[in-house]
Write an enzyme that holds these catalytic residues in place. Sequence first.
Site, short mmCIF file in Angstrom:
data_model
loop_
_atom_site.label_atom_id
_atom_site.label_comp_id
_atom_site.label_asym_id
_atom_site.label_seq_id
_atom_site.Cartn_x
_atom_site.Cartn_y
_atom_site.Cartn_z
N ASP A 191 -24.55 -24.56 1.35
CA ASP A 191 -23.74 -23.35 1.18
C ASP A 191 -24.56 -22.08 1.37
O ASP A 191 -24.13 -21.15 2.05
CB ASP A 191 -23.09 -23.37 -0.22
CG ASP A 191 -22.24 -22.15 -0.47
OD1 ASP A 191 -21.04 -22.20 -0.16
OD2 ASP A 191 -22.78 -21.13 -0.96
N CYS A 249 -18.70 -20.99 0.64
CA CYS A 249 -18.53 -21.70 1.91
C CYS A 249 -18.13 -23.16 1.68
O CYS A 249 -17.28 -23.70 2.41
CB CYS A 249 -19.81 -21.63 2.74
SG CYS A 249 -20.33 -19.95 3.12
N ASP A 250 -18.72 -23.80 0.70
CA ASP A 250 -18.30 -25.15 0.33
C ASP A 250 -16.83 -25.17 -0.04
O ASP A 250 -16.06 -26.04 0.38
CB ASP A 250 -19.12 -25.65 -0.87
CG ASP A 250 -20.45 -26.27 -0.46
OD1 ASP A 250 -20.44 -27.10 0.46
OD2 ASP A 250 -21.47 -25.93 -1.06
N THR A 251 -16.44 -24.21 -0.86
CA THR A 251 -15.07 -24.16 -1.36
C THR A 251 -14.06 -23.91 -0.23
O THR A 251 -13.03 -24.58 -0.14
CB THR A 251 -14.94 -23.06 -2.42
OG1 THR A 251 -15.92 -23.29 -3.45
CG2 THR A 251 -13.57 -23.06 -3.05
N GLY A 265 -13.67 -26.96 1.89
CA GLY A 265 -12.82 -27.96 1.24
C GLY A 265 -11.35 -27.62 1.30
O GLY A 265 -10.51 -28.49 1.56
#
Length: 396
Positions: free
Chosen positions: A142, A170-172, A175
């Site tokens: 991230d 960015c991960d979120t 997802g």
Amino acid sequence: MLPLHGVRVLDVTNVLAGPFCSYQLVLLGAEVIKVEQPARGDLARQLGINVKASERLMGDSFVAVNVGKQSVTLDLKSPQGKFIFKQMVGISDIVIENFRPGVMKRLGLDYEILSQAAPALVYCALSGFGQDGPLALRPAYDQIIQGMSGVMSVTGDEHSAPLRTGYPVCDTLGGLTAAMAICAALVEARATGHGRMIDVSMLESTIACMGWVVSNYLNAGVIPTPMGNENFTAAPSGAFQTGDGLLNIAANENAQYVKLCDVIGRPDLKTDPRFADRDIRKSNRALINREITQALQARTAPEWDVLLTEAGVPAGCILSVPEILGHPHLTQRKFAGSFDTPAGPQNVTRGGFYFPQEPPFPATPAPELSQHTTQWLKKLGYDEKAIKELKKAGVT
């Protein structure tokens, strides 16, 4: 009955972006089976503030996005592990993986192989940079993607930027993007009998969500700059120091600006030639902010919050995480909940959507590593002896 009731997901993901995606599907009613590496499981099991929980492989970071799932351990490098995985694919609707591009192909478990036996399979590969291109083989961290995407370049002010956001954005976003695409592909698969491969890039998901900032550059040639708590579309709009505490004010429309001037006791600012027009106020941002900040010293942030909101001026106190989680609004809407487990309570939150008829909250706590392996092997037809042999060989 929730929208994805009866949908089965094989979640072959680790840490955050992939698990956050499958957690959204849990909240929508899907049955999610988390396929983990024997003995170690998801790396997130070892991450979190609570050291003892991490030592039990139930780290706080893992719990956050794996509630409501089941855990099955399989060594996907072993022939038997691959065979069992393919058996599970045969009775599932969705596969999600976040390995580096090419890993599942080397294992013989990529979309081309799996879809031959399961034509309606929806297969989502979630990676940092996508399945091809010059950056494809870089690992998906991230922090790295925040820097490369431009997010850090517009976060903070002229003194602190570039600055990382306070959570793994960015991960979120990766997802969420994956969950949305999966749901759309599932509708198609149910209608046509044919699934599809989905290639989700965390980098592209993040840039796509920077809409206005990116569009201003692409269409007007304006290079975005960090503005701290200011809003580049309007003024006065940002965080203001009151007599006690910070207050966000977003007087983006002229009518809101007029009401703001009246509430703070500065009606003269409505006709002041330096501030009378929206674009002029943006040019004189520092001046109008100074005038408003001076007037706000008369009351505290919570007091101004009430007065401005009642007058129709968008405003809100700047709260900490404990303050907002304890707010009566979230309490009433049952945003957070708790499970009793042998190791103690698991406190979790639901997603950002809500079905009034059936609030979308997971039905079970985050699973212990391999908690459901035996159960699923039995469903696939393995007897006690075979299950013990698989465990002894390290396949499960």
